[in-house]
Design a protein around this motif. Structure first.
Motif, PDB file in Angstrom:
ATOM      1  N   ILE A  50     -19.591 -25.695 -53.468  1.00 33.04           N
ATOM      2  CA  ILE A  50     -20.766 -25.709 -52.590  1.00 33.04           C
ATOM      3  C   ILE A  50     -21.608 -26.953 -52.824  1.00 33.04           C
ATOM      4  O   ILE A  50     -22.288 -27.420 -51.941  1.00 33.04           O
ATOM      5  CB  ILE A  50     -21.605 -24.434 -52.807  1.00 33.04           C
ATOM      6  CG1 ILE A  50     -20.769 -23.216 -52.462  1.00 33.04           C
ATOM      7  CG2 ILE A  50     -22.869 -24.468 -51.992  1.00 33.04           C
ATOM      8  CD1 ILE A  50     -21.474 -21.922 -52.732  1.00 33.04           C
ATOM      9  N   HIS A  51     -21.560 -27.522 -54.018  1.00 31.74           N
ATOM     10  CA  HIS A  51     -22.444 -28.633 -54.379  1.00 31.74           C
ATOM     11  C   HIS A  51     -22.212 -29.866 -53.522  1.00 31.74           C
ATOM     12  O   HIS A  51     -23.157 -30.581 -53.187  1.00 31.74           O
ATOM     13  CB  HIS A  51     -22.275 -28.977 -55.869  1.00 31.74           C
ATOM     14  CG  HIS A  51     -22.632 -27.848 -56.766  1.00 31.74           C
ATOM     15  ND1 HIS A  51     -23.923 -27.438 -56.932  1.00 31.74           N
ATOM     16  CD2 HIS A  51     -21.862 -27.014 -57.530  1.00 31.74           C
ATOM     17  CE1 HIS A  51     -23.948 -26.413 -57.766  1.00 31.74           C
ATOM     18  NE2 HIS A  51     -22.704 -26.127 -58.148  1.00 31.74           N
ATOM     19  N   GLY A  52     -21.013 -30.141 -53.121  1.00 32.56           N
ATOM     20  CA  GLY A  52     -20.723 -31.293 -52.253  1.00 32.56           C
ATOM     21  C   GLY A  52     -21.392 -31.137 -50.896  1.00 32.56           C
ATOM     22  O   GLY A  52     -21.907 -32.091 -50.324  1.00 32.56           O
ATOM     23  N   GLU A  53     -21.396 -29.933 -50.350  1.00 24.31           N
ATOM     24  CA  GLU A  53     -22.054 -29.659 -49.079  1.00 24.31           C
ATOM     25  C   GLU A  53     -23.554 -29.807 -49.196  1.00 24.31           C
ATOM     26  O   GLU A  53     -24.215 -30.316 -48.292  1.00 24.31           O
ATOM     27  CB  GLU A  53     -21.708 -28.227 -48.622  1.00 24.31           C
ATOM     28  CG  GLU A  53     -20.937 -28.210 -47.341  1.00 24.31           C
ATOM     29  CD  GLU A  53     -20.642 -26.796 -46.903  1.00 24.31           C
ATOM     30  OE1 GLU A  53     -21.569 -26.137 -46.403  1.00 24.31           O
ATOM     31  OE2 GLU A  53     -19.498 -26.379 -47.083  1.00 24.31           O
ATOM     32  N   GLN A  54     -24.143 -29.396 -50.296  1.00 19.78           N
ATOM     33  CA  GLN A  54     -25.589 -29.532 -50.499  1.00 19.78           C
ATOM     34  C   GLN A  54     -25.988 -31.002 -50.553  1.00 19.78           C
ATOM     35  O   GLN A  54     -27.025 -31.385 -50.030  1.00 19.78           O
ATOM     36  CB  GLN A  54     -26.011 -28.817 -51.792  1.00 19.78           C
ATOM     37  CG  GLN A  54     -26.000 -27.311 -51.673  1.00 19.78           C
ATOM     38  CD  GLN A  54     -26.397 -26.637 -52.973  1.00 19.78           C
ATOM     39  OE1 GLN A  54     -26.461 -27.255 -54.026  1.00 19.78           O
ATOM     40  NE2 GLN A  54     -26.642 -25.327 -52.887  1.00 19.78           N
ATOM     41  N   LYS A  55     -25.165 -31.820 -51.198  1.00 21.62           N
ATOM     42  CA  LYS A  55     -25.460 -33.253 -51.255  1.00 21.62           C
ATOM     43  C   LYS A  55     -25.419 -33.866 -49.854  1.00 21.62           C
ATOM     44  O   LYS A  55     -26.240 -34.701 -49.506  1.00 21.62           O
ATOM     45  CB  LYS A  55     -24.467 -33.971 -52.166  1.00 21.62           C
ATOM     46  CG  LYS A  55     -24.680 -33.697 -53.632  1.00 21.62           C
ATOM     47  CD  LYS A  55     -23.689 -34.467 -54.471  1.00 21.62           C
ATOM     48  CE  LYS A  55     -23.890 -34.146 -55.937  1.00 21.62           C
ATOM     49  NZ  LYS A  55     -22.932 -34.849 -56.792  1.00 21.62           N
ATOM     50  N   ARG A  56     -24.465 -33.422 -49.041  1.00 18.53           N
ATOM     51  CA  ARG A  56     -24.361 -33.921 -47.672  1.00 18.53           C
ATOM     52  C   ARG A  56     -25.574 -33.494 -46.856  1.00 18.53           C
ATOM     53  O   ARG A  56     -26.162 -34.302 -46.122  1.00 18.53           O
ATOM     54  CB  ARG A  56     -23.085 -33.388 -47.029  1.00 18.53           C
ATOM     55  CG  ARG A  56     -22.676 -34.202 -45.829  1.00 18.53           C
ATOM     56  CD  ARG A  56     -21.338 -33.825 -45.230  1.00 18.53           C
ATOM     57  NE  ARG A  56     -20.312 -33.486 -46.202  1.00 18.53           N
ATOM     58  CZ  ARG A  56     -19.619 -32.342 -46.213  1.00 18.53           C
ATOM     59  NH1 ARG A  56     -19.823 -31.447 -45.288  1.00 18.53           N
ATOM     60  NH2 ARG A  56     -18.721 -32.095 -47.134  1.00 18.53           N
TER      61      ARG A  56
END
Length: 190
Positions: A7-13
């Protein structure tokens, strides 16, 4: 050891998108404020035109089913720039007279103010006791702010000339003479 839940990659985006949107919004607000400040400082206004005098030097109406109107009109028009912060350059100004929405004089380049009229057919009701002509000024102008000079803008000023019959000067078979009533403000479109 830490586990990656994905999920962390999506939050950064999403965080990057929010920052880009916020930056765009800030730039938009700054551009709006810059335009607002320039408008408040300069207070742009259209130039004002006034019809000060109108003389019918020749006004002949031939009787008949389709009367022929021949006219020579001399007008005095003044222009005023109400804004001290913005200069106005008149590159070309032409004036002519309208009667019943039809041009009754030839277009003449200003400052020559004598408008000779070609022969045209118009109906004229002499019994009305008045004559309503419109003096139209068409031209090009440019604005000057500091050292910056704008491109050309089209200018059109319409000046109503309300003339009444001067019965004291009318003679037997001669057409009635018309007298200008008062200084008139013109409507201006730029």
């Amino acid at each position: 050891m830490k586990k990656d839940c994905g999920i962390h990659g999506e939050q950064k985006r999403h965080k990057l998108y929010r920052r880009l949107f916020a930056t765009f919004l800030v730039l938009l607000v700054l551009a709006f404020l810059a335009v607002l400040v320039v408008w408040l400082v300069l207070r742009p206004t259209k130039p004002k035109f006034y019809l000060q005098d109108a003389d019918l030097l020749r006004f002949n109406l031939t009787p008949g089913a389709a009367p022929l109107l021949t006219s020579v009109v001399q007008v005095t028009i003044s222009s005023r720039n109400p804004n001290d912060r913005i200069g106005v350059y008149y590159d070309r100004l032409d004036a002519f007279v309208l009667y019943n929405s039809q041009q009754v004089t030839a277009a003449t380049a200003l400052p020559s103010l004598r408008l000779p009229g070609p022969q045209r057919r118009h109906r004229l009701d002499e019994n009305a006791g008045y004559l309503l002509l419109y003096v139209r000024v068409d031209g090009l102008l440019r604005w000057k702010v500091g050292t910056w000079i704008s491109g050309h803008y089209h200018l059109q000023a319409n000046c109503p000339a309300f003339l009444t019959v001067d019965t004291a000067k009318s003679h037997g078979g001669a057409p009635p003479l018309f007298r200008f009533q008062q200084i008139t403000a013109c409507s201006v479109d730029v």
